[in-house]
Design an enzyme around this catalytic site. Structure first.
Site, short mmCIF file in Angstrom:
data_model
loop_
_atom_site.label_atom_id
_atom_site.label_comp_id
_atom_site.label_asym_id
_atom_site.label_seq_id
_atom_site.Cartn_x
_atom_site.Cartn_y
_atom_site.Cartn_z
N ARG A 151 0.85 -1.19 0.00
CA ARG A 151 0.00 0.00 0.00
C ARG A 151 0.88 1.23 0.00
NH1 ARG A 151 -0.34 1.79 5.33
NH2 ARG A 151 -2.16 3.04 4.88
N ARG A 181 -3.31 10.41 2.66
CA ARG A 181 -4.25 10.90 3.69
C ARG A 181 -5.12 12.00 3.09
NH1 ARG A 181 0.30 11.59 8.36
NH2 ARG A 181 0.82 9.39 8.52
N ARG A 241 20.50 -4.09 1.95
CA ARG A 241 20.82 -2.75 1.46
C ARG A 241 21.56 -2.01 2.57
NH1 ARG A 241 16.94 0.97 0.60
NH2 ARG A 241 15.28 -0.21 1.57
N ARG A 295 17.88 11.61 0.83
CA ARG A 295 17.36 12.62 1.75
C ARG A 295 18.51 13.30 2.50
NH1 ARG A 295 14.59 9.25 6.75
NH2 ARG A 295 16.47 8.16 7.34
N GLU A 338 22.09 11.10 2.51
CA GLU A 338 22.03 9.64 2.52
C GLU A 338 22.01 9.09 1.09
OE1 GLU A 338 19.69 8.98 6.74
OE2 GLU A 338 18.85 8.10 4.91
N TYR A 379 13.50 -6.46 9.09
CA TYR A 379 13.61 -5.07 9.51
C TYR A 379 12.76 -4.89 10.77
CZ TYR A 379 13.43 -0.20 10.22
OH TYR A 379 13.54 1.03 10.84
N ASP A 399 11.73 -2.04 13.78
CA ASP A 399 11.87 -0.75 14.43
C ASP A 399 12.32 -1.00 15.88
OD1 ASP A 399 11.39 1.35 12.67
OD2 ASP A 399 9.22 1.05 12.74
P1 FDA Z 1 21.43 -3.78 16.17
O1 FDA Z 1 21.93 -3.87 14.77
O2 FDA Z 1 21.13 -2.45 16.72
O3 FDA Z 1 22.52 -4.46 17.12
C1 FDA Z 1 23.22 -5.63 16.78
C2 FDA Z 1 24.60 -5.55 17.41
O4 FDA Z 1 25.27 -6.81 17.22
C3 FDA Z 1 25.51 -4.49 16.77
O5 FDA Z 1 25.97 -3.59 17.75
C4 FDA Z 1 26.65 -5.30 16.17
O6 FDA Z 1 27.91 -4.64 16.25
C5 FDA Z 1 26.64 -6.55 17.04
N1 FDA Z 1 27.27 -7.70 16.39
C6 FDA Z 1 27.00 -8.20 15.16
N2 FDA Z 1 27.83 -9.24 14.89
C7 FDA Z 1 28.61 -9.41 15.98
C8 FDA Z 1 29.67 -10.30 16.31
N3 FDA Z 1 30.10 -11.24 15.45
N4 FDA Z 1 30.26 -10.20 17.52
C9 FDA Z 1 29.88 -9.23 18.39
N5 FDA Z 1 28.88 -8.35 18.13
C10 FDA Z 1 28.27 -8.43 16.94
N6 FDA Z 1 13.96 2.13 14.29
C11 FDA Z 1 13.01 2.97 14.76
O7 FDA Z 1 12.23 2.59 15.63
N7 FDA Z 1 12.94 4.26 14.30
C12 FDA Z 1 13.79 4.75 13.35
O8 FDA Z 1 13.69 5.91 12.95
C13 FDA Z 1 14.80 3.86 12.85
N8 FDA Z 1 15.66 4.30 11.91
C14 FDA Z 1 16.59 3.42 11.38
C15 FDA Z 1 17.44 3.86 10.38
C16 FDA Z 1 18.35 2.97 9.82
C17 FDA Z 1 19.27 3.45 8.73
C18 FDA Z 1 18.41 1.63 10.27
C19 FDA Z 1 19.36 0.64 9.66
C20 FDA Z 1 17.57 1.20 11.29
C21 FDA Z 1 16.65 2.09 11.85
N9 FDA Z 1 15.82 1.69 12.87
C22 FDA Z 1 14.85 2.55 13.35
C23 FDA Z 1 15.87 0.30 13.40
C24 FDA Z 1 16.75 0.14 14.63
O9 FDA Z 1 18.08 0.47 14.33
C25 FDA Z 1 16.62 -1.34 15.06
O10 FDA Z 1 15.34 -1.54 15.57
C26 FDA Z 1 17.58 -1.74 16.10
O11 FDA Z 1 18.88 -1.53 15.63
C27 FDA Z 1 17.39 -3.21 16.40
O12 FDA Z 1 18.24 -3.59 17.41
P2 FDA Z 1 19.03 -4.96 17.35
O13 FDA Z 1 19.59 -5.13 18.71
O14 FDA Z 1 18.21 -6.04 16.80
O15 FDA Z 1 20.20 -4.74 16.25
#
Ligand code: FDA
Length: 389
Positions: A175, A179, A258, A289, A312, A360, A362
């Site tokens: 979708r 609005r 990506r 953006r 970006e 993905y 949030d």
């Molecule tokens: P996250 O990626 O944060 O943490 C994983 C950790 O594991 C990292 O620190 C990494 O270094 C570690 N790791 C990986 N492999 C490892 C290894 N082999 N050994 C040790 N450590 C290791 N959400 C939202 O609510 N509002 C928003 O506006 C946004 N905006 C946004 C923008 C962009 C560009 C992205 C990519 C994402 C967002 N998000 C978001 C999503 C948000 O970033 C996401 O919800 C959290 O990162 C999820 O947390 P996690 O702990 O799952 O992963």
């Protein structure tokens, strides 16, 4: 410290588990992260020249309608009353997004009522009515009609994917929100705001418990430390939030992602664009953006006459790049099923978070799913010996 639980990754998923395990069960938890900082992708820090808080891995806006998550996060931080709004530039004009009645009336140089606007868009979407769109381009036209689709979606999506929308699967969008009123709040959630003292202060508070030991610059796959994969798995329960394909040494192939390149610049002016996010919807501008982090905290007195901006650029990730958004092709989905089977068979290791589940999420979703994993798997395991699976 001998750990009761090892957590790989100090993002919101890993830290929520760590905090709950330490506070609720009194467990000794070791959290390792290969980066030099905690917080995963939500990490923020002060830009050196200006002191302005920048979100290092892209703009992070907190929003949720989940009461439990809202109550939980408020234990660690208060939130400002920031309400996220986005503007978009098309052919030298600035429009309000997501597409709303202001966008429609400005675009068509009209004064339409909600009902008239709805009729117009339905008529324009009728161009492909009754057909089964085979690509994203046709799907977009079918959803909101060609004029709005071509102005606001086509090139922006093409830049996000570095692919002509005619060559993208229709399934990427189900979708496109339009609005038929003047509400241009970006999120519809009940709660929204930014952590008053920044993301890092919030994240550090989550890791504050004396039973939580955070070890940075520590990679799970590096054998030179005591909490490496080979030393820990089979001996101490593990919650793994790194990439699931990496855990299994890419045995079923690489999952595709990506990524975003950020081009940061400090400018000698106080205000560059008057708002936090401006999208560039046309294809003559290579970036998608521009973020101006100063505007995330209008309540702060930054005491600087400069500002920071981040352009970006979106592209497919290669090995070594930060994985941001799952591409989710049909080949990815097949591989993911195989990885899920492997993960399910891995004794005493739970896979979670964005990278561990190839989804993905949030922030509120990552926190909510970590709370569920704690309730449904970790607590029963430590309290009554249930299998960790
Ligand atoms: P996250 O990626 O944060 O943490 C994983 C950790 O594991 C990292 O620190 C990494 O270094 C570690 N790791 C990986 N492999 C490892 C290894 N082999 N050994 C040790 N450590 C290791 N959400 C939202 O609510 N509002 C928003 O506006 C946004 N905006 C946004 C923008 C962009 C560009 C992205 C990519 C994402 C967002 N998000 C978001 C999503 C948000 O970033 C996401 O919800 C959290 O990162 C999820 O947390 P996690 O702990 O799952 O992963």
């Amino acid at each position: 410290m001998t750990a009761d639980l090892v957590i790989v990754g100090s993002g919101f998923f890993g830290l929520t588990i760590a905090e709950q395990a330490a506070t609720e069960l009194g467990l000794k938890v070791v959290v390792i992260d290969r980066r030099h900082h905690i917080g995963g992708n939500a990490y923020s820090e002060k830009e050196e020249q200006t002191g302005i808080e920048v979100h290092r891995y892209g703009a992070h806006l907190f929003h949720t309608s989940n009461e439990r998550v809202w109550e939980y996060v408020n234990r660690f931080t208060t939130f400002t009353n920031y309400v996220h709004k986005v503007y978009g530039v098309h052919k030298g004009e600035v429009y309000s997004l997501p597409i709303n009645l202001a966008t429609i009336n400005q675009f068509f140089r009209a004064n339409l009522t909600p009902g008239q606007a709805r009729e117009l868009i339905q008529e324009q979407a009728g161009e492909l009515a009754g057909t089964d769109p085979q690509n994203l381009n046709d799907k977009g036209i079918q959803l909101i009609g060609r004029p709005l689709y071509e102005a606001f979606i086509k090139h922006y999506t093409g830049k996000q994917w570095q692919t002509d929308p005619k060559d993208l699967p229709a399934g990427i969008i189900s979708r496109l929100p339009v609005r038929y009123n003047y509400d241009n709040r970006y999120f519809n959630d009940k709660y929204e705001g930014l952590p008053t003292n920044g993301y890092t202060a919030w994240i550090e508070k989550m890791a504050e418990h004396p039973n939580i030991d955070v070890r940075l610059n520590t990679d799970f796959f590096d054998e030179s430390h005591e909490y490496s994969k080979n030393k820990v798995v089979g001996n101490i329960p593990v919650v793994y939030t790194g990439p699931v394909d990496r855990y299994f040494d890419y045995a079923e192939g690489d999952l595709s992602w990506r990524t975003i390149d950020f081009e940061e610049e400090v400018l000698d002016i106080e205000d560059f664009q008057g708002t936090s996010v401006v999208n560039y919807n046309d294809d003559d501008v290579p970036y998608t953006r521009v973020i101006e982090p100063r505007h995330f905290h209008p309540e702060r007195d930054y005491q600087t006459e400069k500002t920071v901006i981040m352009r970006e650029f979106s592209r497919f990730a290669e090995k070594g790049d930060e994985p941001y958004y799952p591409v989710n092709t049909s080949a990815d989905r097949e591989r993911l099923l195989k990885y899920r089977d492997l993960a399910a068979a891995e004794k005493d290791v739970l896979f979670g978070g964005r990278l561990g589940t190839y989804k993905y999420l949030d922030m509120h979703m990552a926190i909510g799913s970590a709370l569920s994993m704690f309730d449904n798997k970790i607590r029963p395991h430590y309290e009554s010996g249930a299998e960790l699976e």
